[in-house]
Design a protein around this motif. Structure first.
Motif, mmCIF file in Angstrom:
data_model
loop_
_atom_site.group_PDB
_atom_site.id
_atom_site.type_symbol
_atom_site.label_atom_id
_atom_site.label_comp_id
_atom_site.label_asym_id
_atom_site.label_seq_id
_atom_site.Cartn_x
_atom_site.Cartn_y
_atom_site.Cartn_z
ATOM 1 N N VAL A 36 -47.474 -67.179 58.926
ATOM 2 C CA VAL A 36 -47.676 -68.926 58.191
ATOM 3 C C VAL A 36 -46.420 -69.744 57.369
ATOM 4 C CG1 VAL A 36 -49.589 -69.999 57.339
ATOM 5 C CG2 VAL A 36 -49.957 -68.489 58.826
ATOM 6 N N GLU A 37 -46.445 -68.545 56.893
ATOM 7 C CA GLU A 37 -45.415 -69.554 56.082
ATOM 8 C C GLU A 37 -43.696 -70.221 56.708
ATOM 9 O OE1 GLU A 37 -45.537 -69.921 52.568
ATOM 10 O OE2 GLU A 37 -47.163 -69.267 52.253
ATOM 11 N N MET A 38 -43.624 -69.648 57.720
ATOM 12 C CA MET A 38 -42.534 -69.825 58.624
ATOM 13 C C MET A 38 -43.140 -71.028 59.214
ATOM 14 S SD MET A 38 -40.879 -66.075 60.107
ATOM 15 C CE MET A 38 -39.527 -67.328 61.597
ATOM 16 N N ALA A 39 -44.576 -71.369 59.565
ATOM 17 C CA ALA A 39 -44.748 -71.883 60.909
ATOM 18 C C ALA A 39 -44.906 -73.526 59.562
ATOM 19 C CB ALA A 39 -45.989 -72.132 60.894
ATOM 20 N N HIS A 101 -46.296 -82.950 50.312
ATOM 21 C CA HIS A 101 -45.147 -82.172 50.579
ATOM 22 C C HIS A 101 -43.756 -83.323 50.505
ATOM 23 C CE1 HIS A 101 -45.619 -77.814 52.453
ATOM 24 N NE2 HIS A 101 -46.540 -77.930 51.941
ATOM 25 N N VAL A 102 -43.553 -83.351 49.449
ATOM 26 C CA VAL A 102 -42.399 -83.987 48.947
ATOM 27 C C VAL A 102 -40.657 -84.597 48.613
ATOM 28 C CG1 VAL A 102 -41.659 -86.267 47.157
ATOM 29 C CG2 VAL A 102 -44.140 -85.208 47.031
ATOM 30 N N VAL A 103 -40.425 -85.165 49.806
ATOM 31 C CA VAL A 103 -38.730 -85.180 50.012
ATOM 32 C C VAL A 103 -38.130 -85.726 49.125
ATOM 33 C CG1 VAL A 103 -36.561 -84.535 51.703
ATOM 34 C CG2 VAL A 103 -38.862 -84.546 52.467
ATOM 35 N N VAL A 104 -37.151 -85.930 48.243
ATOM 36 C CA VAL A 104 -36.539 -87.040 47.388
ATOM 37 C C VAL A 104 -35.472 -86.850 47.882
ATOM 38 C CG1 VAL A 104 -35.507 -87.278 44.565
ATOM 39 C CG2 VAL A 104 -38.113 -85.685 45.439
ATOM 40 N N ARG A 105 -34.352 -87.193 47.747
ATOM 41 C CA ARG A 105 -32.751 -87.938 48.612
ATOM 42 C C ARG A 105 -32.306 -89.188 47.018
ATOM 43 N NH1 ARG A 105 -34.208 -84.081 50.609
ATOM 44 N NH2 ARG A 105 -33.338 -84.248 53.101
ATOM 45 N N PHE A 121 -53.956 -79.294 56.124
ATOM 46 C CA PHE A 121 -53.234 -78.137 56.188
ATOM 47 C C PHE A 121 -52.757 -76.972 55.345
ATOM 48 C CE2 PHE A 121 -49.148 -75.811 56.623
ATOM 49 C CZ PHE A 121 -48.570 -75.461 57.777
ATOM 50 N N GLU A 122 -52.763 -77.097 54.331
ATOM 51 C CA GLU A 122 -53.335 -76.345 52.951
ATOM 52 C C GLU A 122 -54.451 -75.535 52.931
ATOM 53 O OE1 GLU A 122 -50.969 -75.025 51.412
ATOM 54 O OE2 GLU A 122 -49.120 -76.467 51.744
ATOM 55 N N ASP A 123 -55.410 -76.732 53.880
ATOM 56 C CA ASP A 123 -56.457 -76.035 53.342
ATOM 57 C C ASP A 123 -57.292 -75.087 54.833
ATOM 58 O OD1 ASP A 123 -57.606 -77.428 51.312
ATOM 59 O OD2 ASP A 123 -58.496 -79.137 52.878
ATOM 60 N N THR A 124 -56.433 -75.466 55.734
ATOM 61 C CA THR A 124 -56.429 -74.748 57.144
ATOM 62 C C THR A 124 -55.639 -73.225 56.915
ATOM 63 O OG1 THR A 124 -56.027 -76.482 58.689
ATOM 64 C CG2 THR A 124 -55.645 -74.312 59.944
ATOM 65 N N GLU A 125 -54.232 -73.238 55.981
ATOM 66 C CA GLU A 125 -53.693 -72.042 55.939
ATOM 67 C C GLU A 125 -54.186 -71.039 55.023
ATOM 68 O OE1 GLU A 125 -48.987 -71.426 54.395
ATOM 69 O OE2 GLU A 125 -50.168 -72.817 52.794
#
Length: 414
Positions: A36-39, A101-105, A121-125
């Motif tokens: 799950v974590e890899m997915a 999920h946040v990406v900062v650049r 997704f987190e609820d499904t996880e």
């Protein structure tokens, strides 16, 4: 007696089954978690990082860009306060009940942030992890039930065989004799060994009984001759004393032979009667006076009145007589002390004592202390132990601090 020890075979089998189930369930649970974590890393973090680079490139080249649903793109001052403090990289944060999920650049003097609402997704996880956890505990519970049931079924033939051996069943009646497996092999080995032991014991009892019977006839003749000599030598005191000694020794030998004959019988068939140990000990003391001769040894007898026990006189005399004779024989000077109570008899001497190397095997046949000047046959204490077992007495040896030996005979409650 049923096996209830924590180290019983049934518990070990069940424990091994449960341990194996625990290891397998733990492995699959860990594998599910890693999957799950890899997915998550592949489907969300990697794609989000790739999309961030694409949108920033379009923004810098002033091209139009289109964001997927649940995603937001922020530049410089438009970045929410919650995201501004985040360093460059990919982050998971939670605002209220919403997870992002946040990406900062930082690129070309601009700071960018791309957020993705991953609450679903987190609820499904979480649902997957809950299912895996529930499956783990359900599997462990099932393994415990299967382990206990399987171990009971596996160990049942062994338990039945152990109970049959403990009941002393006939070898031909032992369970699993015809079973073509390891249990059957064990049962047949038990049956063969038990049959051999029974034949050996039967032969030993027959031999002891035959020898005792054959010895009684000449002893009876000796006793009769001694009585006749006493009558004929009534007017010769010196020769009369010799005849009396012959008669007494023959009578003692006949008594010992009778005791051996009793030992060849089963304890359940011996019977017995109330016996005065006080009178018996006094008789044995009188007999042992001959062994002392001129040695400076005193026999001290302390009793708590007349003590009675249920036993056969012949057997009790053999046990007590052997202990008392040993004490007198091995004591060169000092005291042989006898203490009699309703519960036990103690015979203590201050002789050389028993070497430590033979104490553990003291009551075995042919065990002797080689460094002792009085080396006997090694049978006396073995016979005492056998008599004690026949009478349901308990015999113990102690080594007093001042030297010598102390033997304790404990009687069962009348």
């Amino acid at each position: 007696m049923k096996m209830k020890s924590k180290q019983s075979l049934r518990r070990r089998i069940a424990g091994a089954f449960i341990l194996m189930a625990f290891i397998l369930c733990s492995f699959f649970s860990l594998a599910s978690y890693v999957a799950v974590e890899m997915a998550e890393a592949k489907l969300i973090d990697h794609n989000l990082d790739k999309l961030t680079n694409q949108i920033i490139g379009q923004y810098l080249s002033k091209q139009e860009y289109e964001l997927p649903p649940d995603m937001n793109f922020y530049v410089d001052d438009d970045i929410p306060e919650t995201f501004r403090k985040l360093p460059n990289g990919t982050h998971e944060i939670e605002i209220g009940e919403t997870r992002f999920h946040v990406v900062v650049r930082t690129m070309n003097a601009h700071r960018f942030a791309l957020s993705d609402d991953t609450t679903d997704f987190e609820d499904t996880e979480l649902l997957i992890f809950s299912a895996v956890t529930a499956g783990f505990f359900a599997s462990m519970l099932l393994s415990v039930l299967l382990g206990l049931t399987s171990s009971k079924l596996i160990i049942a033939p062994v338990t039945a065989l152990a109970e049959a051996v403990e009941r002393n069943d006939e070898p031909s009646k032992l369970p699993s004799l015809d079973t073509p497996n390891e249990i059957g092999t064990l049962a047949r080995a038990f049956a063969k060994r038990t049959d051999q032991l029974q034949h050996f014991l039967a032969d030993e009892r027959l031999f002891t009984g035959d020898v005792s019977h054959e010895l009684r006839t000449p002893l009876t003749i000796v006793l009769g001759a001694a009585e006749l000599l006493k009558v004929q030598l009534a007017e010769s005191p010196e020769q009369l004393a010799v005849a009396e000694r012959i008669r007494r020794v023959a009578a003692e030998a006949a008594e010992r032979v009778g005791a051996l004959l009793l030992l060849s019988q089963s304890p359940e068939t011996l019977g017995g009667s109330q016996l005065s140990l006080t009178h018996l000990i006094e008789r044995e003391i009188e007999r042992c006076q001959q062994l002392l001769g001129d040695k400076p040894v005193q026999i001290v007898f302390e009793d708590a009145g007349d003590v009675w026990v249920y036993a056969r006189t012949e057997l009790a005399g053999v046990a007590i007589g052997n202990l008392l004779r040993n004490a007198c024989q091995y004591t060169e000077q000092g005291t042989v002390k006898i203490v009699l109570t309703p519960q036990q008899l103690t015979i203590e001497d201050n002789g050389p004592g028993i070497p430590e190397n033979v104490r553990e095997r003291l009551f075995e046949r042919f065990v002797r202390g080689k460094e002792n000047p009085y080396v006997g046959s090694g049978l006396g204490l073995a016979i005492v132990k056998r008599v004690a077992d026949h009478l349901a007495w308990k015999i113990e040896h102690e080594a007093p601090e001042n030297g010598g030996s102390r033997f304790i005979l404990t009687f069962p409650a009348n």
